[in-house]
Design an enzyme around this catalytic site. Structure first.
Site, PDB file in Angstrom:
ATOM      1  N   TRP A 166      66.316 -16.097  16.389  1.00 43.07           N
ATOM      2  CA  TRP A 166      66.560 -15.921  17.834  1.00 43.07           C
ATOM      3  C   TRP A 166      67.500 -16.992  18.370  1.00 43.07           C
ATOM      4  CZ3 TRP A 166      66.351 -11.337  19.395  1.00 43.07           C
ATOM      5  CH2 TRP A 166      65.417 -10.453  18.862  1.00 43.07           C
ATOM      6  N   ASP A 172      64.268 -20.357  25.735  1.00 40.29           N
ATOM      7  CA  ASP A 172      63.898 -18.955  25.521  1.00 40.29           C
ATOM      8  C   ASP A 172      62.417 -18.929  25.159  1.00 40.29           C
ATOM      9  OD1 ASP A 172      63.330 -16.441  24.634  1.00 40.29           O
ATOM     10  OD2 ASP A 172      64.891 -16.363  23.090  1.00 40.29           O
ATOM     11  N   LYS A 211      55.472  -9.601  25.316  1.00 42.49           N
ATOM     12  CA  LYS A 211      54.541 -10.309  24.421  1.00 42.49           C
ATOM     13  C   LYS A 211      53.336 -10.792  25.229  1.00 42.49           C
ATOM     14  CE  LYS A 211      58.830 -11.122  22.269  1.00 42.49           C
ATOM     15  NZ  LYS A 211      58.739 -10.434  21.033  1.00 42.49           N
TER      16      LYS A 211
END
Ligand code: PMP
Length: 360
Positions: free
Chosen positions: A102, A172, A196
């Protein structure tokens, strides 16, 4: 009806109580004769839902009035571009730390707009660790410092918040938001895809220090300018109303569980149980330096890759779903976000024990 234990990394399992309430309110929200899905986003009812959700999030995460909370769309992936478009200002360079897939995606997208300096990387160690801050080659003239507190695919999580000096710190937090207490005042900007720990997909939450608003570079699309979103209460256009409503229900649920501090203790216990089990077994393994093992995403391998398919089939038969690791790394991954009950982790360990006995 029976609910499975769903270990998916995202969209992830939601609290059962939340889904029940959503079902209860599906056709008629509080006597309005409408589903939230059918409401005007400008109606008093929806504005109240939206404002309550924001207030609850502020309370849960400890977000002061110095910050704007935005409910945006386009997923965390859109933020990879939105961040440089808004935060570079007059500057041209930004620092990034590379700790996994990511981070790499964020870096690749930022390179379209900025001179990106990779201040530190654990790629040479296979992303099994996080470089100590003393080794980071940050630049004082960087517009911001970006990092990924939890790498969802690698299962690698920071156990510290980096010091960024006077440079705005950008995180993030897609897969760690609300999973443990964090001092928001250390950050310039936080973004998190909702699917999530926050709610269903379709929503990305952005927490931005107000002085960072209003510096988007010329040519930034209106919808990608944080100031547009902030000035319009995240309703410049039609927001993801149902996802926002469900996120609000998740926030209420989280408050009822005792908030983020209580959740953090449960999450640490759940993760420790699973890692302890993996470490005592000769059959399962996790490569991450123990200090940096993620509380949210637990990747593990079997001693023999040839048994992966059988492991997954047996898991499914016990209603333990979505344990297959990310396609880029293989093996298994158990995502154990806030809404995964401890009993789900226990059921997984029971199954892993039985499988090892039989096939190990
Ligand atoms: N960052 C992290 C840490 C993630 O885990 C994900 C999704 N798994 C993303 C970014 C991308 O999120 P989205 O699919 O919402 O664009």
């Amino acid at each position: 009806m029976s609910r499975a234990y769903n270990f998916c990394a995202g969209p992830a399992t939601l609290p059962e109580e939340v889904l029940r309430q959503a079902r209860e309110e599906m056709l008629d929200w509080q006597g309005t004769g409408m589903s939230v899905m059918e409401m005007s986003h400008r109606s008093d009812e929806f504005v109240a839902i939206a404002e309550t959700a924001e207030q609850d999030l502020r309370e849960l995460a400890g977000v002061s009035d110095d910050y704007a909370v935005l409910f945006m769309q386009g997923g965390a992936s859109s933020q990879f571009a939105t961040v440089p478009l808004n935060l570079l200002g007059e500057k041209s360079s930004a620092d990034y730390v590379n700790t996994g897939i990511w981070s790499k995606k964020a870096i690749a997208e930022a390179r379209r707009f900025a001179d990106v300096n990779v201040a530190a990387s654990s790629e040479a160690q296979g992303f099994t660790t996080i470089p100590g801050q003393a080794e980071w080659q940050t630049r004082p003239d960087a517009a911001y410092l970006h990092y990924t507190p939890n790498e969802t695919i690698g299962g690698l999580e920071y156990d510290f918040v980096p010091e960024s000096g006077g440079v705005p710190l950008v995180a993030d937090m897609s897969s760690t938001m609300l999973s443990r207490p964090v001092d928001i005042s250390k950050f310039g900007l936080i973004y998190a895809g909702a699917q999530k720990n926050i709610g269903p997909s379709g929503l990305v939450v952005v927490i931005i220090r107000k002085d960072l608003l209003g510096h988007a570079r010329p040519g930034t699309p209106t919808m990608l300018d944080y100031k547009t979103i902030a000035d319009n209460g995240s309703m410049y256009n039609t927001p993801a109303t149902y996802s926002w409503y469900l996120a609000g229900l998740v926030f209420k649920w989280l408050k009822a569980q005792g908030g983020v501090a209580a959740m953090g203790e449960i999450n640490q216990r759940k993760a420790r149980k699973l890692y302890d089990f993996i470490d005592t077994s000769d059959f399962y393994a996790n490569p991450i330096e123990p200090r940096f093992r993620s509380w949210m995403n637990v990747p593990f391998t079997l001693a023999d890759d040839g048994l992966n398919a059988e492991f997954l089939k047996g898991a499914e038969a016990r209603s333990l779903l979505n344990l297959k690791g990310h396609r880029s790394v293989g093996g298994m991954r158990a995502s154990i976000y806030n809404a995964m009950p401890e009993a789900g982790v226990d059921a997984l360990i029971d199954y892993m024990t039985a499988f090892e006995k039989e096939r190990g």
